[in-house]
Design a protein around this motif. Structure first.
Motif, PDB file in Angstrom:
ATOM      1  N   ALA A 196     123.035 -12.486 149.442  1.00 28.17           N
ATOM      2  CA  ALA A 196     123.197 -13.943 149.618  1.00 28.17           C
ATOM      3  C   ALA A 196     121.923 -14.668 149.186  1.00 28.17           C
ATOM      4  CB  ALA A 196     123.507 -14.239 151.077  1.00 28.17           C
ATOM      5  N   GLU A 197     120.768 -14.081 149.535  1.00 29.97           N
ATOM      6  CA  GLU A 197     119.488 -14.717 149.159  1.00 29.97           C
ATOM      7  C   GLU A 197     119.304 -14.681 147.636  1.00 29.97           C
ATOM      8  OE1 GLU A 197     116.713 -13.734 153.077  1.00 29.97           O
ATOM      9  OE2 GLU A 197     117.041 -12.174 151.586  1.00 29.97           O
ATOM     10  N   ILE A 198     119.732 -13.582 147.024  1.00 25.10           N
ATOM     11  CA  ILE A 198     119.622 -13.480 145.554  1.00 25.10           C
ATOM     12  C   ILE A 198     120.487 -14.566 144.909  1.00 25.10           C
ATOM     13  CG2 ILE A 198     120.168 -12.035 143.544  1.00 25.10           C
ATOM     14  CD1 ILE A 198     119.538  -9.583 145.297  1.00 25.10           C
ATOM     15  N   ASN A 199     121.727 -14.682 145.385  1.00 24.32           N
ATOM     16  CA  ASN A 199     122.648 -15.664 144.805  1.00 24.32           C
ATOM     17  C   ASN A 199     122.097 -17.081 144.949  1.00 24.32           C
ATOM     18  OD1 ASN A 199     124.410 -13.680 144.066  1.00 24.32           O
ATOM     19  ND2 ASN A 199     125.760 -13.919 145.829  1.00 24.32           N
ATOM     20  N   THR A 200     121.537 -17.374 146.121  1.00 24.04           N
ATOM     21  CA  THR A 200     120.991 -18.720 146.348  1.00 24.04           C
ATOM     22  C   THR A 200     119.829 -18.981 145.387  1.00 24.04           C
ATOM     23  OG1 THR A 200     121.546 -18.422 148.674  1.00 24.04           O
ATOM     24  CG2 THR A 200     120.066 -20.257 148.149  1.00 24.04           C
ATOM     25  N   ALA A 201     118.935 -17.970 145.249  1.00 28.16           N
ATOM     26  CA  ALA A 201     117.769 -18.148 144.371  1.00 28.16           C
ATOM     27  C   ALA A 201     118.204 -18.357 142.922  1.00 28.16           C
ATOM     28  CB  ALA A 201     116.862 -16.927 144.474  1.00 28.16           C
ATOM     29  N   VAL A 202     119.200 -17.582 142.489  1.00 19.42           N
ATOM     30  CA  VAL A 202     119.684 -17.693 141.108  1.00 19.42           C
ATOM     31  C   VAL A 202     120.289 -19.085 140.878  1.00 19.42           C
ATOM     32  CG1 VAL A 202     121.454 -16.856 139.501  1.00 19.42           C
ATOM     33  CG2 VAL A 202     120.047 -15.225 140.746  1.00 19.42           C
ATOM     34  N   GLU A 203     121.118 -19.516 141.822  1.00 14.75           N
ATOM     35  CA  GLU A 203     121.757 -20.832 141.674  1.00 14.75           C
ATOM     36  C   GLU A 203     120.720 -21.956 141.680  1.00 14.75           C
ATOM     37  OE1 GLU A 203     124.695 -20.695 144.784  1.00 14.75           O
ATOM     38  OE2 GLU A 203     125.713 -19.047 143.753  1.00 14.75           O
ATOM     39  N   THR A 204     119.690 -21.804 142.514  1.00 12.52           N
ATOM     40  CA  THR A 204     118.659 -22.843 142.607  1.00 12.52           C
ATOM     41  C   THR A 204     117.898 -22.997 141.283  1.00 12.52           C
ATOM     42  OG1 THR A 204     118.387 -22.271 144.925  1.00 12.52           O
ATOM     43  CG2 THR A 204     116.652 -23.617 143.957  1.00 12.52           C
ATOM     44  N   VAL A 205     117.466 -21.866 140.710  1.00  9.54           N
ATOM     45  CA  VAL A 205     116.676 -21.997 139.464  1.00  9.54           C
ATOM     46  C   VAL A 205     117.556 -22.427 138.295  1.00  9.54           C
ATOM     47  CG1 VAL A 205     114.743 -20.497 140.024  1.00  9.54           C
ATOM     48  CG2 VAL A 205     116.768 -19.494 139.005  1.00  9.54           C
ATOM     49  N   GLY A 225     114.677 -18.652 130.089  1.00 10.81           N
ATOM     50  CA  GLY A 225     113.395 -17.936 130.148  1.00 10.81           C
ATOM     51  C   GLY A 225     112.481 -18.555 131.204  1.00 10.81           C
ATOM     52  N   ILE A 226     112.457 -19.884 131.242  1.00  2.00           N
ATOM     53  CA  ILE A 226     111.634 -20.584 132.237  1.00  2.00           C
ATOM     54  C   ILE A 226     112.211 -20.338 133.641  1.00  2.00           C
ATOM     55  CG2 ILE A 226     110.915 -22.881 133.063  1.00  2.00           C
ATOM     56  CD1 ILE A 226     110.796 -23.708 130.046  1.00  2.00           C
ATOM     57  N   ALA A 227     113.547 -20.393 133.741  1.00  5.81           N
ATOM     58  CA  ALA A 227     114.199 -20.162 135.044  1.00  5.81           C
ATOM     59  C   ALA A 227     113.855 -18.777 135.578  1.00  5.81           C
ATOM     60  CB  ALA A 227     115.709 -20.311 134.902  1.00  5.81           C
ATOM     61  N   ARG A 228     113.805 -17.787 134.673  1.00  5.73           N
ATOM     62  CA  ARG A 228     113.519 -16.413 135.092  1.00  5.73           C
ATOM     63  C   ARG A 228     112.115 -16.301 135.700  1.00  5.73           C
ATOM     64  NH1 ARG A 228     113.951 -11.875 130.611  1.00  5.73           N
ATOM     65  NH2 ARG A 228     112.000 -12.877 129.993  1.00  5.73           N
ATOM     66  N   THR A 229     111.199 -17.107 135.158  1.00  5.42           N
ATOM     67  CA  THR A 229     109.847 -17.049 135.730  1.00  5.42           C
ATOM     68  C   THR A 229     109.790 -17.833 137.050  1.00  5.42           C
ATOM     69  OG1 THR A 229     109.075 -18.996 134.576  1.00  5.42           O
ATOM     70  CG2 THR A 229     108.802 -16.916 133.445  1.00  5.42           C
ATOM     71  N   LEU A 230     110.592 -18.910 137.138  1.00  4.21           N
ATOM     72  CA  LEU A 230     110.548 -19.751 138.341  1.00  4.21           C
ATOM     73  C   LEU A 230     111.117 -19.053 139.567  1.00  4.21           C
ATOM     74  CD1 LEU A 230     111.628 -23.235 136.947  1.00  4.21           C
ATOM     75  CD2 LEU A 230     109.339 -22.474 137.591  1.00  4.21           C
ATOM     76  N   ILE A 231     111.972 -18.072 139.334  1.00  6.13           N
ATOM     77  CA  ILE A 231     112.662 -17.436 140.454  1.00  6.13           C
ATOM     78  C   ILE A 231     111.684 -16.750 141.412  1.00  6.13           C
ATOM     79  CG2 ILE A 231     113.192 -15.114 139.533  1.00  6.13           C
ATOM     80  CD1 ILE A 231     116.179 -15.926 140.471  1.00  6.13           C
TER      81      ILE A 231
END
Lengths: 257, 267
Positions: free
Chosen positions: A126-135, A161-167
């Motif tokens: 659930a935390e992974i999904n939230t983080a992915v959706e947020t970025v 690419g930027i989202a991947r670093t922001l996560i």
């Protein structure tokens, strides 16, 4: 998003470089670089191709070893850092690559999950999904979550690419040519995104570019790299208010032609 | 000797010296790469999920080709051996000859050669492409150890999977041999199998297994070394794939000779 000048804490450099030198075989690329990046600042490093701009941020992130000089990143001396400390430090630094460097064999979701799963032990689904959706929401590409990198446009790839670093919620962002190869409108969108990231995530950033529009829109401070050294440093207007024949053509070419 | 000739001789000499230096430098680098594998592969955290995924990839990639090739090798070898044995009236030894040739030499060797082409090139190209598009750097800066995730998993996968594939190739080749023998000599399955296993010793099975493990390790490490260290853009990817196949095949033959020599001391 319009650039609002961020107040920076000049007593607290997050990156400090003194006398940095790097050569490839006989060619000296960096010839004694001194640089400070302050908390909350967007520093643009300008320069022609092949002047060692990308080499500089690769040294900061530990991808390349310097020949000489002292580098301190978030309080860590890069010369004395252990491998374990470097691993931990890297999680605090986001690196946006020139060609995005998305993992070809993974979907956008898997690309974003990858650093998270590997660095946050015990994280729930659930935390992974939230983080992915947020970025993804932060970069405005929620609809691409199940697409493969090959199905994305150049601008979308940059954003992912930027989202991947922001996560990983980095404290420092290193952007390598964020607008290279993009159309002018997408360039402006990426510049806005860089400013948005700075304000939303409170990052300090080094932006490597030769695009003056990008430099003007994103930079709190500009450092002009010429002949392996920073020849001019200051605000955009300060850097280009000069008759230096090595600097002026750079400005003229970007805004006249 | 005039000046031009002497200049050419000096150039040739320095070129030779340079090649020699490059050869030993490469040898040193490969050695370091292998040592790094042993340093990282057996230290936690282990990448079990990725190893299983890679094992599946290696197996699936080669399965069809190995099935067809194994079967054909069995049929052809039996067919070609028959006339020579017939000359001495030793046709009944055909199943034993087939089993010795296949289990001792052909199955591990054929599997390794096919895997060098299919798996080795694929690993070389995949990692090479990841290197030139900075995907490996991206893993490194995001706090992941790319060597452990990409190299250790692939090398372990080839080392574990190729012995299984090799055993499978042996069985399929024996099946091919049986079909040919049964068609020509009318030998039953039970008699054939009895004759197949009669001449094989424990040493044969162990040697075949060790050979396959060594071949699997070689294919994995060569493919990964070529891909992981590839340079010069897309040209480098092609070179990595090609280098992975050529080097792995060459080394497989060298290792075959060495292992055969060693195992012959135990017989």
């Amino acid at each position: 998003m319009k650039k609002t000048h961020t107040p920076t804490d000049h007593s607290n450099p997050v990156i400090s470089i003194r006398g940095l030198k790097k050569a490839f075989e006989d060619y000296a690329v960096l010839r004694g670089i001194d640089l400070d990046l302050y908390q909350g600042e967007n520093l643009v490093v300008l320069g022609r191709s092949g002047t060692g701009k990308s080499v500089l941020i690769k040294i900061i992130s530990g991808l390349l070893k310097p020949d000489a000089g002292e580098i301190t990143v978030l309080g860590h001396n890069m010369e004395q850092i252990t491998e374990k400390e470097l691993q931990e430090l890297r999680v605090r630094i986001g690196f946006s690559f020139q060609n995005s460097a998305l993992y070809d064999s993974m979907t956008v979701r898997k690309n974003l999950e990858f650093p998270l799963v590997r660095n946050r032990k015990g994280i729930t689904r659930a935390e992974i999904n939230t983080a992915v959706e947020t970025v993804l929401d932060a970069v405005g590409l929620s609809q691409t979550i199940n697409q493969m990198p090959a199905e994305l446009s150049g601008g979308q790839r940059k954003r992912i690419g930027i989202a991947r670093t922001l996560i990983l919620n980095p404290e420092i962002m290193l952007y390598d040519e964020p607008t290279a190869g993009l159309d002018p409108i997408t360039c402006i969108e990426i510049n806005d995104l860089i400013n948005e990231v700075q304000q939303r995530y409170n990052t300090s950033s080094i932006i490597i570019t030769h695009d003056l529009t990008c430099a003007k829109q994103t930079g709190d401070r500009i450092a002009m790299l010429l002949d392996g050294q920073f020849q001019r440093t200051g605000t955009f207007d300060e850097v280009f208010d000069t008759d230096d024949t090595r600097v002026k053509p750079f400005f003229d070419y970007n805004f006249i032609h | 000797m005039d000046t031009a000739e002497s200049t050419t001789a000096v150039k040739k000499n320095s070129k030779f010296k340079q090649s020699l230096v490059n050869f030993f430098t490469d040898l040193y680098k490969i050695n370091q790469f292998i040592l790094r594998f042993f340093r990282e592969a057996f230290v936690p955290p282990f990448e079990f999920k990725e190893i299983v995924r890679q094992c599946f990839e290696v197996g699936v990639r080669s399965f069809t080709l190995i099935s067809v090739t194994g079967f054909i090798v069995g049929v052809i070898f039996t067919k070609q051996s028959r006339p020579s044995l017939s000359e001495f009236g030793a046709q009944s030894w055909l199943p034993s000859l087939v089993s010795i040739a296949i289990m001792r030499a052909l199955a591990p060797l054929v599997t390794a050669l096919i895997a060098s082409g299919k798996v080795g090139s694929s690993i070389g190209a995949e990692l090479g492409s990841m290197r030139v598009t900075e995907q490996i750097d991206a893993m490194e800066v995001s706090g992941t150890k790319p060597f452990k995730f990409l190299v250790c998993t692939r090398v372990l996968a080839t080392t574990l999977t190729i012995p299984i594939l090799s055993t499978y190739t042996g069985l399929i080749a024996i099946l091919g041999g049986f079909l040919n023998v049964s068609q020509n000599e009318g030998t039953s399955w039970s008699t054939f199998i009895q004759q197949v296993f009669e001449p094989l010793t424990f040493v044969d099975f162990v040697a075949s297994l060790i050979k396959s493990i060594v071949f699997g390790f070689t294919i994995g490490i060569v493919g990964c070394y070529q891909g992981y260290n590839s340079t010069k853009g897309t040209e480098g990817v092609g070179k990595a794939a090609n280098g992975a196949v050529v080097t792995a095949m060459f080394l497989v033959f060298i290792e075959e000779v060495i292992i055969v020599q060693i195992t012959s001391w135990f017989r």
